[in-house]
Motif scaffolding. Structure first.
Motif, PDB file in Angstrom:
ATOM      1  N   LYS A  56       0.742  -1.076   0.232  1.00  0.00           N
ATOM      2  CA  LYS A  56       0.130   0.003  -0.135  1.00  0.00           C
ATOM      3  C   LYS A  56       1.072   1.218  -0.296  1.00  0.00           C
ATOM      4  O   LYS A  56       0.374   2.707  -0.273  1.00  0.00           O
ATOM      5  CB  LYS A  56      -1.088   0.191   1.246  1.00  0.00           C
ATOM      6  CG  LYS A  56      -2.267  -0.984   1.184  1.00  0.00           C
ATOM      7  CD  LYS A  56      -3.149  -0.654  -0.039  1.00  0.00           C
ATOM      8  CE  LYS A  56      -4.091  -1.275   0.431  1.00  0.00           C
ATOM      9  NZ  LYS A  56      -5.907  -1.583  -0.799  1.00  0.00           N
ATOM     10  N   HIS A  57       2.117   1.462  -0.206  1.00  0.00           N
ATOM     11  CA  HIS A  57       2.806   2.466   0.085  1.00  0.00           C
ATOM     12  C   HIS A  57       2.583   3.153  -0.877  1.00  0.00           C
ATOM     13  O   HIS A  57       3.065   4.355  -1.256  1.00  0.00           O
ATOM     14  CB  HIS A  57       4.046   1.947  -0.255  1.00  0.00           C
ATOM     15  CG  HIS A  57       5.343   1.270   1.086  1.00  0.00           C
ATOM     16  ND1 HIS A  57       6.058   1.040   0.968  1.00  0.00           N
ATOM     17  CD2 HIS A  57       4.671   1.091   2.217  1.00  0.00           C
ATOM     18  CE1 HIS A  57       6.706  -0.037   2.391  1.00  0.00           C
ATOM     19  NE2 HIS A  57       5.476   0.458   3.315  1.00  0.00           N
ATOM     20  N   TYR A  58       1.847   3.151  -2.365  1.00  0.00           N
ATOM     21  CA  TYR A  58       1.793   3.558  -3.246  1.00  0.00           C
ATOM     22  C   TYR A  58       1.114   5.008  -3.164  1.00  0.00           C
ATOM     23  O   TYR A  58       0.845   5.224  -3.775  1.00  0.00           O
ATOM     24  CB  TYR A  58       0.614   2.487  -4.497  1.00  0.00           C
ATOM     25  CG  TYR A  58      -0.006   2.125  -4.572  1.00  0.00           C
ATOM     26  CD1 TYR A  58      -1.120   2.888  -4.687  1.00  0.00           C
ATOM     27  CD2 TYR A  58       0.033   1.300  -4.087  1.00  0.00           C
ATOM     28  CE1 TYR A  58      -2.476   2.809  -4.536  1.00  0.00           C
ATOM     29  CE2 TYR A  58      -1.402   0.722  -3.898  1.00  0.00           C
ATOM     30  CZ  TYR A  58      -2.273   0.981  -3.412  1.00  0.00           C
ATOM     31  OH  TYR A  58      -4.185   0.583  -3.609  1.00  0.00           O
ATOM     32  N   ASP A  70      -4.981  -2.479   5.693  1.00  0.00           N
ATOM     33  CA  ASP A  70      -3.720  -2.124   5.801  1.00  0.00           C
ATOM     34  C   ASP A  70      -2.152  -1.285   6.431  1.00  0.00           C
ATOM     35  O   ASP A  70      -1.370  -1.240   5.930  1.00  0.00           O
ATOM     36  CB  ASP A  70      -4.017  -0.797   4.247  1.00  0.00           C
ATOM     37  CG  ASP A  70      -5.088  -0.362   3.545  1.00  0.00           C
ATOM     38  OD1 ASP A  70      -5.011  -1.887   3.120  1.00  0.00           O
ATOM     39  OD2 ASP A  70      -5.775  -0.066   2.908  1.00  0.00           O
ATOM     40  N   VAL A  71      -2.753  -1.742   7.475  1.00  0.00           N
ATOM     41  CA  VAL A  71      -1.878  -1.179   8.550  1.00  0.00           C
ATOM     42  C   VAL A  71      -1.396  -2.134   9.529  1.00  0.00           C
ATOM     43  O   VAL A  71      -2.041  -3.301   9.755  1.00  0.00           O
ATOM     44  CB  VAL A  71      -2.463  -0.323   8.957  1.00  0.00           C
ATOM     45  CG1 VAL A  71      -2.833   1.318   8.410  1.00  0.00           C
ATOM     46  CG2 VAL A  71      -3.631  -0.039   9.942  1.00  0.00           C
ATOM     47  N   LEU A  72      -0.457  -2.140   9.892  1.00  0.00           N
ATOM     48  CA  LEU A  72      -0.127  -2.779  11.085  1.00  0.00           C
ATOM     49  C   LEU A  72       0.567  -1.551  12.401  1.00  0.00           C
ATOM     50  O   LEU A  72       0.759  -0.645  11.771  1.00  0.00           O
ATOM     51  CB  LEU A  72       1.274  -3.501  10.091  1.00  0.00           C
ATOM     52  CG  LEU A  72       1.185  -4.245   9.358  1.00  0.00           C
ATOM     53  CD1 LEU A  72       2.311  -5.375   9.135  1.00  0.00           C
ATOM     54  CD2 LEU A  72       0.246  -6.304  10.047  1.00  0.00           C
ATOM     55  N   ARG A  73       0.975  -2.562  13.374  1.00  0.00           N
ATOM     56  CA  ARG A  73       1.414  -1.530  14.588  1.00  0.00           C
ATOM     57  C   ARG A  73       2.868  -1.541  14.248  1.00  0.00           C
ATOM     58  O   ARG A  73       3.261  -2.468  13.947  1.00  0.00           O
ATOM     59  CB  ARG A  73       1.049  -2.583  16.064  1.00  0.00           C
ATOM     60  CG  ARG A  73      -0.012  -2.838  16.711  1.00  0.00           C
ATOM     61  CD  ARG A  73      -0.058  -2.804  17.931  1.00  0.00           C
ATOM     62  NE  ARG A  73      -1.368  -2.818  18.239  1.00  0.00           N
ATOM     63  CZ  ARG A  73      -2.336  -1.419  19.176  1.00  0.00           C
ATOM     64  NH1 ARG A  73      -1.975  -0.092  19.454  1.00  0.00           N
ATOM     65  NH2 ARG A  73      -3.936  -2.055  19.396  1.00  0.00           N
ATOM     66  N   GLY A  74       3.744  -0.447  14.509  1.00  0.00           N
ATOM     67  CA  GLY A  74       4.680  -0.150  14.335  1.00  0.00           C
ATOM     68  C   GLY A  74       5.496   0.282  15.131  1.00  0.00           C
ATOM     69  O   GLY A  74       4.808   0.300  16.358  1.00  0.00           O
ATOM     70  N   PRO A  75       6.222   1.445  15.780  1.00  0.00           N
ATOM     71  CA  PRO A  75       7.361   1.611  16.222  1.00  0.00           C
ATOM     72  C   PRO A  75       6.439   2.957  16.898  1.00  0.00           C
ATOM     73  O   PRO A  75       5.779   3.010  16.636  1.00  0.00           O
ATOM     74  CB  PRO A  75       8.598   1.605  15.802  1.00  0.00           C
ATOM     75  CG  PRO A  75       8.378   2.040  14.066  1.00  0.00           C
ATOM     76  CD  PRO A  75       7.022   1.239  13.647  1.00  0.00           C
ATOM     77  N   ALA A  76       7.567   3.154  18.440  1.00  0.00           N
ATOM     78  CA  ALA A  76       7.466   3.559  18.933  1.00  0.00           C
ATOM     79  C   ALA A  76       8.093   4.877  19.369  1.00  0.00           C
ATOM     80  O   ALA A  76       9.468   3.990  19.547  1.00  0.00           O
ATOM     81  CB  ALA A  76       6.191   3.248  20.003  1.00  0.00           C
ATOM     82  N   GLY A  77       7.838   6.027  20.035  1.00  0.00           N
ATOM     83  CA  GLY A  77       8.894   6.807  20.494  1.00  0.00           C
ATOM     84  C   GLY A  77       7.911   7.239  21.916  1.00  0.00           C
ATOM     85  O   GLY A  77       6.940   7.438  21.963  1.00  0.00           O
ATOM     86  N   VAL A  78       9.574   8.135  22.361  1.00  0.00           N
ATOM     87  CA  VAL A  78       9.119   8.707  23.803  1.00  0.00           C
ATOM     88  C   VAL A  78       9.355  10.230  24.254  1.00  0.00           C
ATOM     89  O   VAL A  78      10.413  10.700  23.553  1.00  0.00           O
ATOM     90  CB  VAL A  78       9.721   8.093  24.981  1.00  0.00           C
ATOM     91  CG1 VAL A  78       9.195   8.975  26.190  1.00  0.00           C
ATOM     92  CG2 VAL A  78       8.865   6.408  25.895  1.00  0.00           C
ATOM     93  N   ARG A  79       8.590  10.708  24.116  1.00  0.00           N
ATOM     94  CA  ARG A  79       8.574  12.421  23.780  1.00  0.00           C
ATOM     95  C   ARG A  79       8.709  12.638  25.309  1.00  0.00           C
ATOM     96  O   ARG A  79       7.995  12.825  26.087  1.00  0.00           O
ATOM     97  CB  ARG A  79       7.283  12.643  23.070  1.00  0.00           C
ATOM     98  CG  ARG A  79       7.602  14.449  22.433  1.00  0.00           C
ATOM     99  CD  ARG A  79       6.942  15.084  22.456  1.00  0.00           C
ATOM    100  NE  ARG A  79       7.072  17.084  22.915  1.00  0.00           N
ATOM    101  CZ  ARG A  79       6.101  16.839  21.317  1.00  0.00           C
ATOM    102  NH1 ARG A  79       5.856  17.086  20.778  1.00  0.00           N
ATOM    103  NH2 ARG A  79       6.142  18.736  21.932  1.00  0.00           N
ATOM    104  N   ALA A  80      10.552  13.772  25.633  1.00  0.00           N
ATOM    105  CA  ALA A  80      10.695  14.230  26.903  1.00  0.00           C
ATOM    106  C   ALA A  80       9.633  15.946  26.615  1.00  0.00           C
ATOM    107  O   ALA A  80      10.506  16.731  26.043  1.00  0.00           O
ATOM    108  CB  ALA A  80      12.394  14.080  26.975  1.00  0.00           C
TER     109      ALA A  80
END
Length: 417
Positions: A246-248, A350-360
């Motif tokens: 689905k990148h298109y 079309d989507v999967l769970r992806g990475p995460a970030g932590v914001r300070a």
């Protein structure tokens, strides 16, 4: 070991600043201390990877100036060092009539901030740029790009070492204090009055200390006797990823028009240097400062956050938004519904769970998000020799080289280097 200046924290801000300082002062000795095994593992290695152009920020503010200058410096740096980047552009898309005045105000802001090549396009213009995106009007920022910020940060580290700097990893600082006696066997007396010790009891002696602690900036400050505020409250952002077939659907960055009622930006579509496409993030309170998984928990971090008056106030002001964010974090379908406003063809499959970030996120006691520089010295003997970067204005990766110039100026002023 004795050094003129020690820098604590090897995220992108610490690395950029260490590099700037050693290039300005090649005759001084510098050491950079990092608690992890590798450099720039946390915020600098968990972010959206965007080179921002400086549209959102109040004209004339430090944040605006640093971002616009930082983006120019970042592109020049990547060119010079041969680091890959893509100037894939960004659309800020209005999908409802009521967003148009806010979009036009953003355009005015961007123009006042001297953002390059900014334009406004209509529905037809949107389809030409992003065939699958639907909107009635958009801000077009071709100067926005993408890069792997961790790769950039590591390159800053290489520059620092090549200029003669020392980097030590797995050195978790837990004490910064003034020492009354000179180092054993040293005839230099009190030339290096500051001792920085780690949890294993190792010690580094120096004349001056700069801390760039990111998610731990408040605790590093407290170690040397500074104020506990602003306090860092960690917010986790979970991303979804688009399945490769689905990148298109997405060519460049697609962002919503920010809603001033909410503290965070809202979900967006972001292409990555590795070809993947991230959707998100949401923003939920993290129960651990470096907790990238939903169930990560640290009792001290959790207690610190919940007992802080500033967080209690922020939660009360944004209670429905906060509950909505948590709900959308658990039920992917709810997040997809928001994304479908921009790309109707998107479906949950079309989507999967992806990475995460932590914001300070730095918060003051009234529950306001602190989004400008906060510098702090200590008290007593230590104070005059320590400078803490309590908060660096977002977007700190984009602005990193410009932020480094400012911090280096501040270091020179305070310590008369």
């Amino acid at each position: 070991f004795t050094y003129d200046v020690a820098i604590v924290g090897a995220g992108i801000v610490g690395l950029a600043t260490a590099r700037e300082l050693i290039l300005r002062h090649p005759t001084l000795s510098f050491i950079l201390l990092e608690k992890e095994k590798e450099l720039s593992l946390h915020q600098s290695g968990h972010n959206s990877g965007v080179i921002h152009s400086g549209i959102y920020y109040t004209p004339g503010s430090l944040k605006a100036r640093l971002c616009v200058r930082g983006a120019t410096l970042a592109y020049e740096y990547c060119e010079k060092k041969g680091l890959p980047y893509k100037r894939c552009g960004k659309l800020i898309v209005a999908v409802e009539q009521e967003e148009i005045p806010r979009l036009k105000a953003l355009y005015e802001r961007g123009m006042k901030n001297n953002v390059r090549d900014l334009g406004i396009i209509d529905a037809k213009g949107i389809r030409e740029r992003e065939p699958y995106c639907r909107g009635i009007m958009a801000l077009d920022s071709p100067y926005t790009g993408i890069v792997d910020w961790r790769m950039v940060a590591l390159r800053y580290g290489t520059d620092f070492e090549e200029a003669g700097g020392t980097i030590v990893t797995e050195y978790e600082v837990n004490d910064i204090s003034v020492v009354k006696e000179s180092p054993a066997g040293s005839s230099e007396g009190m030339k290096y009055p500051i001792a920085i010790r780690d949890k294993k009891g190792k010690e580094v002696r120096c004349r001056y200390v700069l801390t760039c602690g990111g998610l731990y900036s408040d605790r590093l400050s407290q170690i040397s006797g500074c104020s506990p505020e602003p306090q860092i409250v960690p917010f986790r952002g979970d991303y979804l990823v688009l399945k490769p077939e689905k990148h298109y659907l997405v060519k460049g960055n697609i962002y919503p028009v920010p809603d001033p009622r909410f503290p965070f930006l809202g979900v967006h579509f972001t292409p990555r240097m590795d070809g993947s496409i991230w959707l998100g993030p949401n923003a939920v309170l993290a129960f651990k400062r470096e907790g990238y998984k939903v169930y990560d928990f640290n009792a001290r971090d959790f207690a610190d956050a919940l007992s802080f008056r500033g967080l209690q106030r922020l939660v009360l002001k944004n209670i429905t938004y906060g509950i909505g964010e948590m709900y959308r974090g658990i039920f992917i379908g709810e997040q997809v519904k928001i994304l479908q406003k921009y790309i109707p063809e998107l479906s949950q499959s079309d989507v999967l769970r992806g990475p995460a970030g932590v914001r300070a996120q730095a918060l003051d006691r009234d529950g306001n998000l602190v989004d400008d520089f906060v510098f702090d010295g200590g008290v007593g003997d230590v104070g005059s020799r320590v400078l803490h970067v309590r908060n660096a204005p977002s977007p700190a990766a984009t602005s990193s080289l410009a932020i480094a110039e400012m911090i280096a100026d501040e270091v020179e002023n305070r310590f008369s280097l």
